[in-house]
Design a protein around this motif. Structure first.
Motif, PDB file in Angstrom:
ATOM      1  N   GLY B   3       0.816  -1.205   0.000  1.00  0.00           N
ATOM      2  CA  GLY B   3       0.000   0.000   0.000  1.00  0.00           C
ATOM      3  C   GLY B   3       0.848   1.253   0.000  1.00  0.00           C
ATOM      4  N   SER B   4       1.899   1.255   0.826  1.00  0.00           N
ATOM      5  CA  SER B   4       2.737   2.449   0.918  1.00  0.00           C
ATOM      6  C   SER B   4       3.387   2.779  -0.417  1.00  0.00           C
ATOM      7  CB  SER B   4       3.811   2.266   1.991  1.00  0.00           C
ATOM      8  OG  SER B   4       3.221   2.361   3.253  1.00  0.00           O
ATOM      9  N   LEU B   5       3.797   1.704  -1.132  1.00  0.00           N
ATOM     10  CA  LEU B   5       4.435   1.933  -2.434  1.00  0.00           C
ATOM     11  C   LEU B   5       3.432   2.544  -3.414  1.00  0.00           C
ATOM     12  CD1 LEU B   5       7.056   1.620  -3.988  1.00  0.00           C
ATOM     13  CD2 LEU B   5       6.286  -0.644  -4.721  1.00  0.00           C
ATOM     14  N   ILE B   6       2.198   2.026  -3.384  1.00  0.00           N
ATOM     15  CA  ILE B   6       1.157   2.609  -4.249  1.00  0.00           C
ATOM     16  C   ILE B   6       0.961   4.081  -3.887  1.00  0.00           C
ATOM     17  CG2 ILE B   6      -1.308   2.531  -4.858  1.00  0.00           C
ATOM     18  CD1 ILE B   6      -1.224  -0.473  -4.389  1.00  0.00           C
ATOM     19  N   GLY B   7       0.968   4.353  -2.588  1.00  0.00           N
ATOM     20  CA  GLY B   7       0.804   5.730  -2.133  1.00  0.00           C
ATOM     21  C   GLY B   7       1.908   6.629  -2.659  1.00  0.00           C
ATOM     22  N   ILE B   8       3.158   6.133  -2.583  1.00  0.00           N
ATOM     23  CA  ILE B   8       4.295   6.933  -3.061  1.00  0.00           C
ATOM     24  C   ILE B   8       4.164   7.172  -4.566  1.00  0.00           C
ATOM     25  CG2 ILE B   8       6.808   6.910  -3.425  1.00  0.00           C
ATOM     26  CD1 ILE B   8       6.966   5.381  -0.713  1.00  0.00           C
ATOM     27  N   ASP B 301      -5.915   4.930   2.891  1.00  0.00           N
ATOM     28  CA  ASP B 301      -6.071   3.506   2.601  1.00  0.00           C
ATOM     29  C   ASP B 301      -4.728   2.827   2.318  1.00  0.00           C
ATOM     30  OD1 ASP B 301      -8.716   3.133   2.917  1.00  0.00           O
ATOM     31  OD2 ASP B 301      -9.146   2.546   0.844  1.00  0.00           O
ATOM     32  N   THR B 302      -3.831   3.586   1.676  1.00  0.00           N
ATOM     33  CA  THR B 302      -2.522   2.991   1.342  1.00  0.00           C
ATOM     34  C   THR B 302      -1.666   2.830   2.595  1.00  0.00           C
ATOM     35  OG1 THR B 302      -1.377   5.101   1.036  1.00  0.00           O
ATOM     36  CG2 THR B 302      -2.511   4.200  -0.894  1.00  0.00           C
ATOM     37  N   ARG B 303      -2.071   3.449   3.670  1.00  0.00           N
ATOM     38  CA  ARG B 303      -1.361   3.432   4.961  1.00  0.00           C
ATOM     39  C   ARG B 303      -0.045   4.191   4.931  1.00  0.00           C
ATOM     40  NH1 ARG B 303      -2.252  -2.440   7.646  1.00  0.00           N
ATOM     41  NH2 ARG B 303      -4.497  -2.483   7.446  1.00  0.00           N
ATOM     42  N   LEU B 304       0.210   4.910   3.841  1.00  0.00           N
ATOM     43  CA  LEU B 304       1.469   5.658   3.766  1.00  0.00           C
ATOM     44  C   LEU B 304       1.593   6.676   4.905  1.00  0.00           C
ATOM     45  CD1 LEU B 304       4.091   6.377   2.240  1.00  0.00           C
ATOM     46  CD2 LEU B 304       2.741   7.951   0.859  1.00  0.00           C
ATOM     47  N   GLY B 306       0.170   6.754   7.841  1.00  0.00           N
ATOM     48  CA  GLY B 306       0.301   6.057   9.122  1.00  0.00           C
ATOM     49  C   GLY B 306       1.684   5.432   9.272  1.00  0.00           C
ATOM     50  N   ASP B 307       2.143   4.760   8.193  1.00  0.00           N
ATOM     51  CA  ASP B 307       3.470   4.123   8.235  1.00  0.00           C
ATOM     52  C   ASP B 307       4.561   5.162   8.462  1.00  0.00           C
ATOM     53  OD1 ASP B 307       2.265   1.748   7.818  1.00  0.00           O
ATOM     54  OD2 ASP B 307       2.897   1.496   5.721  1.00  0.00           O
ATOM     55  N   LEU B 308       4.405   6.295   7.750  1.00  0.00           N
ATOM     56  CA  LEU B 308       5.413   7.353   7.869  1.00  0.00           C
ATOM     57  C   LEU B 308       5.417   7.923   9.293  1.00  0.00           C
ATOM     58  CD1 LEU B 308       7.443   8.797   6.007  1.00  0.00           C
ATOM     59  CD2 LEU B 308       5.747  10.604   5.729  1.00  0.00           C
ATOM     60  N   ALA B 309       4.201   8.135   9.815  1.00  0.00           N
ATOM     61  CA  ALA B 309       4.097   8.679  11.180  1.00  0.00           C
ATOM     62  C   ALA B 309       4.720   7.705  12.171  1.00  0.00           C
ATOM     63  CB  ALA B 309       2.634   8.933  11.528  1.00  0.00           C
ATOM     64  N   ALA B 310       4.460   6.392  11.981  1.00  0.00           N
ATOM     65  CA  ALA B 310       5.013   5.383  12.889  1.00  0.00           C
ATOM     66  C   ALA B 310       6.537   5.346  12.773  1.00  0.00           C
ATOM     67  CB  ALA B 310       4.428   4.014  12.554  1.00  0.00           C
ATOM     68  N   PHE B 311       7.026   5.451  11.539  1.00  0.00           N
ATOM     69  CA  PHE B 311       8.476   5.423  11.324  1.00  0.00           C
ATOM     70  C   PHE B 311       9.143   6.624  12.006  1.00  0.00           C
ATOM     71  CE2 PHE B 311      12.006   7.070   8.680  1.00  0.00           C
ATOM     72  CZ  PHE B 311      12.917   6.043   8.872  1.00  0.00           C
ATOM     73  N   ILE B 312       8.576   7.803  11.752  1.00  0.00           N
ATOM     74  CA  ILE B 312       9.161   9.021  12.339  1.00  0.00           C
ATOM     75  C   ILE B 312       9.070   8.962  13.862  1.00  0.00           C
ATOM     76  CG2 ILE B 312       8.924  11.551  12.492  1.00  0.00           C
ATOM     77  CD1 ILE B 312       9.731  10.968   9.722  1.00  0.00           C
ATOM     78  N   GLY B 313       7.900   8.496  14.346  1.00  0.00           N
ATOM     79  CA  GLY B 313       7.692   8.412  15.794  1.00  0.00           C
ATOM     80  C   GLY B 313       8.681   7.446  16.437  1.00  0.00           C
ATOM     81  N   GLY B 314       9.116   6.432  15.683  1.00  0.00           N
ATOM     82  CA  GLY B 314      10.033   5.432  16.224  1.00  0.00           C
ATOM     83  C   GLY B 314      11.485   5.868  16.215  1.00  0.00           C
ATOM     84  N   PHE B 351       0.097  15.870   8.930  1.00  0.00           N
ATOM     85  CA  PHE B 351      -0.755  16.040  10.110  1.00  0.00           C
ATOM     86  C   PHE B 351      -0.729  14.836  11.065  1.00  0.00           C
ATOM     87  CE2 PHE B 351      -4.911  16.287  12.271  1.00  0.00           C
ATOM     88  CZ  PHE B 351      -4.713  17.494  12.929  1.00  0.00           C
ATOM     89  N   PRO B 352      -0.882  13.577  10.551  1.00  0.00           N
ATOM     90  CA  PRO B 352      -0.833  12.438  11.482  1.00  0.00           C
ATOM     91  C   PRO B 352       0.503  12.373  12.230  1.00  0.00           C
ATOM     92  CG  PRO B 352      -1.544  11.726   9.286  1.00  0.00           C
ATOM     93  CD  PRO B 352      -1.120  13.142   9.158  1.00  0.00           C
ATOM     94  N   MET B 353       1.563  12.740  11.510  1.00  0.00           N
ATOM     95  CA  MET B 353       2.898  12.715  12.101  1.00  0.00           C
ATOM     96  C   MET B 353       2.999  13.713  13.253  1.00  0.00           C
ATOM     97  SD  MET B 353       6.033  12.818   9.521  1.00  0.00           S
ATOM     98  CE  MET B 353       6.377  14.540   9.447  1.00  0.00           C
ATOM     99  N   ILE B 354       2.498  14.916  12.991  1.00  0.00           N
ATOM    100  CA  ILE B 354       2.584  15.978  13.998  1.00  0.00           C
ATOM    101  C   ILE B 354       1.754  15.599  15.221  1.00  0.00           C
ATOM    102  CG2 ILE B 354       1.821  18.372  14.432  1.00  0.00           C
ATOM    103  CD1 ILE B 354       4.448  18.197  12.920  1.00  0.00           C
ATOM    104  N   LYS B 355       0.589  15.003  14.954  1.00  0.00           N
ATOM    105  CA  LYS B 355      -0.260  14.596  16.094  1.00  0.00           C
ATOM    106  C   LYS B 355       0.426  13.490  16.898  1.00  0.00           C
ATOM    107  CE  LYS B 355      -4.500  13.527  15.139  1.00  0.00           C
ATOM    108  NZ  LYS B 355      -5.934  13.413  14.882  1.00  0.00           N
ATOM    109  N   ASP B 356       1.053  12.559  16.172  1.00  0.00           N
ATOM    110  CA  ASP B 356       1.766  11.467  16.849  1.00  0.00           C
ATOM    111  C   ASP B 356       2.908  11.989  17.715  1.00  0.00           C
ATOM    112  OD1 ASP B 356       0.201   9.530  15.808  1.00  0.00           O
ATOM    113  OD2 ASP B 356       1.871   8.287  15.075  1.00  0.00           O
ATOM    114  N   LEU B 357       3.515  13.085  17.257  1.00  0.00           N
ATOM    115  CA  LEU B 357       4.630  13.644  18.032  1.00  0.00           C
ATOM    116  C   LEU B 357       4.135  14.405  19.258  1.00  0.00           C
ATOM    117  CD1 LEU B 357       6.924  14.988  15.148  1.00  0.00           C
ATOM    118  CD2 LEU B 357       7.352  13.018  16.609  1.00  0.00           C
TER     119      LEU B 357
END
Lengths: 171, 434
Positions: B3-8, B301-304, B306-314, B351-357
């Motif tokens: 999904g993430s690749l499709i998103g990119i 839907d592609t989860r891009l 969310g995945d990016l936010a999780a990656f940055i958050g980690g 936005f999801p990234m900023i909220k996660d932070l």
């Protein structure tokens, strides 16, 4: 511009301006309705259904105004690469873009019209005033179709040079 | 394909379309629809195209755009912008660089009835540039003050920038509007400090104009009072919880209409033009929003995001460094992307990234709008610079861009102040009633 193109352009201008004028009238109605709604509420005489009606006014303004916006070329586009292309390539590109835009809005118009039937079958309506939704789906389909027609027109009749009128279009 | 690749890939395709001059709303709708098709099936894609445009327009909050734009257009017709400039000019015009400061203050005042930076720059530029020319102001200072002052239009509420941000993120519009008030005043003061520094270093840039008598000052203040009254009613009403932002917008537009009539500036042709311009702008914004509402759920839907936010958050990095990186990316994007486009394209990911932070969405909205302001005067595409060039065609583009540097730095200071002192943006939203 050839005479046939000129006539089509003129008719389109009249139709989209007429639609935008109706949208404008609805905007003025919205302003009065909301203001009197507040005054009424403060005086203890709330007007029922302002919330519902606001939804429908926004919807109507949007779909009746879209073609006018498209006709006058008021949309955001980035010209960074475009400026480096030759005139012939630009013309072709413009036509392809308008054709693609037309296609997507034809699909939107068609599917919105189909959706109207589904909404009608299940008798969906607004919460307070119980205004049925389906006629507004028709309106949305019509507005999308009008926008698609404007884009189709632009495939054959390029957009004239933009005037210098500065509206609030833009950030 | 993940999904993430499709998103990119979809994002790359989207950027390609945008750089080929496809209108942003259409580029978003097209990429979103094709993306849905790849991720799901044709039936679901068609069903989304039949429901999202309607559902997007069936929106109570979007009426704010139309009503505030109408208010701004009416304010232009009524000549209120001239009064605002006249007031500011009579107060500070006699200072060194005072006419440039008056321009900035006038822009700030006009920004309080208009949501658009372009409209603020055009309206105030037409009034103030000839005056500055008459007093022999340096072209750099004159044009720079108009281009930069105009950007206050999207920071000081009402602001189309905040409305779009609110629609995309579902953050309260009222809170966002209030978050722009103190930073807007701060930035106005920073602009004035920048002007003072420039004219102290080089007094020829902005010679002092005639000093107005107190009688003249009072007269100009009196003429500008009704507009200031409208601003206080609109913003005060939102802050005190008297009415919703939509109602505030209606009341503001109605009061501005009454003022236009009282001042004898109302004509039917002007009114029709005003209303049609409003409809055009409204539909223009909606076309972008409809595209965003087709594209963004697909991207989710592609989860891009969310995945990016999780990656940055980690990452083992302090959130503030990530925030600074985000701001830097926005500043760079701002040099070649138009502000609205930037907002619509980046919010679903950022936005999801900023909220996660753990950052406050209202505060981030205010910070983002300050950064968008920088993009409006950044070369090579700063829109306000082109607007000013349209009003002052004899000033070379390079001069204008050179002239905005001190103002751009003032914006950077404002952004830094917001990061260091979040309460500058959050005090009013956190204390609002209702």
């Amino acid at each position: 511009m050839r005479p046939a193109e000129d006539i089509v352009s003129r008719i389109t201008r009249i139709v989209v301006t007429g639609a935008a004028c109706i949208a404008g009238g609805i905007l003025v109605f919205l302003m009065f309705m909301t203001t009197f709604g507040v005054i009424g509420r403060k005086l203890g005489y709330p007007i029922n259904g302002v919330f519902d009606l606001t939804h429908f006014t926004v919807l109507t303004m949007t779909f009746l105004g879209m073609a006018y916006c498209g006709f006058h070329g008021a949309h955001v586009s980035i010209e960074l690469l475009y400026q480096r292309l030759g005139p012939a390539t630009r013309r072709i590109l413009d036509r392809v873009i308008n054709l693609v835009g037309c296609a997507i809005f034809v699909v939107i118009a068609w599917r919105t019209y189909v959706q109207a039937d589904l909404v009608r079958e299940i008798n969906e309506s607004s919460q307070l005033l119980e205004i049925p939704y389906y006629p507004f789906y028709w309106l949305a389909a019509l507005g999308s179709l009008l926008f698609a027609l404007v884009m189709l027109l632009r495939v054959f009749v390029p957009e004239p040079e933009r005037d210098n009128d500065i509206s609030e279009a833009g950030p | 394909m993940s999904g993430s690749l499709i998103g990119i890939l979809a994002l790359l395709g989207l950027f390609a379309l945008i750089f080929l001059r496809v209108p942003i709303g259409i580029a978003l709708a097209l990429s979103g629809a094709l993306g849905y098709w790849v991720m799901n099936d044709l039936d679901r894609t068609l069903s989304i195209l039949g429901s999202i445009p309607y559902a997007t327009a069936y929106n109570y909050d979007l009426s704010i755009i139309a009503l505030f734009v109408l208010m701004g257009n009416l304010a232009m017709v009524s000549g209120l912008s001239r009064d605002l400039y006249a007031m500011a000019r009579s107060m500070v015009g006699h200072w060194p660089g005072g006419l440039a400061s008056a321009t900035v203050v006038g822009c700030a005042g006009f920004a309080a009835v208009s949501g658009s930076s372009l409209a603020s720059a055009v309206t105030m530029g037409r009034v103030s540039l000839p005056e500055m020319k008459r007093y022999g102001y340096g072209a750099r200072l004159a044009t720079g003050s108009v281009a930069a002052g105009g950007t206050l239009g999207i920071l000081i509420p009402p602001s189309t920038g905040f409305i779009i941000y609110a629609v995309l993120t579902e953050v309260s519009i009222g809170k966002l509007f209030l978050s722009g008030v103190i930073p807007g005043i701060l930035l106005t003061i920073l602009f004035m400090i920048a002007i003072a520094i420039m004219t102290t270093r080089n007094p020829e840039l902005g010679p002092a104009a005639d000093r107005h008598s107190w009688a003249e000052r009072n007269r100009s203040l009196f003429r500008a009072l009704p507009l200031l009254g409208i601003v206080f009613i609109v913003l005060g009403g939102i802050y005190l919880g008297w009415f919703t932002p939509v109602e505030a917008a209606s009341i503001g537009a109605m009061l501005t209409l009454i003022l236009t009539i009282v001042r004898g500036k109302f004509t039917w042709p002007a009114m029709v033009k005003c209303v049609l311009e409003t409809i055009k702008t409204f539909a223009f914004v909606y076309l972008i929003v409809i595209g965003a509402f087709i594209f963004n759920p697909f991207l989710a839907d592609t989860r891009l995001p969310g995945d990016l936010a999780a990656f940055i958050g980690g990452l083992d990095v302090a959130p503030v460094y990530i925030l600074l990186l985000v701001v830097l990316v926005y500043i760079i994007l701002g040099t070649f992307l138009e502000g609205f486009a930037m907002l619509v394209l980046t919010i679903p990911i950022v936005f999801p990234m900023i909220k996660d932070l753990g950052y406050d969405p209202v505060w981030f909205g205010a910070l983002l709008v300050v950064v968008l302001e920088m993009s409006l005067i950044s070369p090579p595409l700063g829109l306000n610079v082109f607007v000013v060039k349209g009003i002052a065609p004899d000033v070379p583009m390079g001069e204008i861009f050179y002239g905005i540097i001190p103002f751009w730095l003032a914006m950077l200071v404002c952004a830094a102040a917001l990061i260091l002192f979040p309460d500058l943006a959050l005090f009013l939203p956190n204390t609002m009633k209702g």
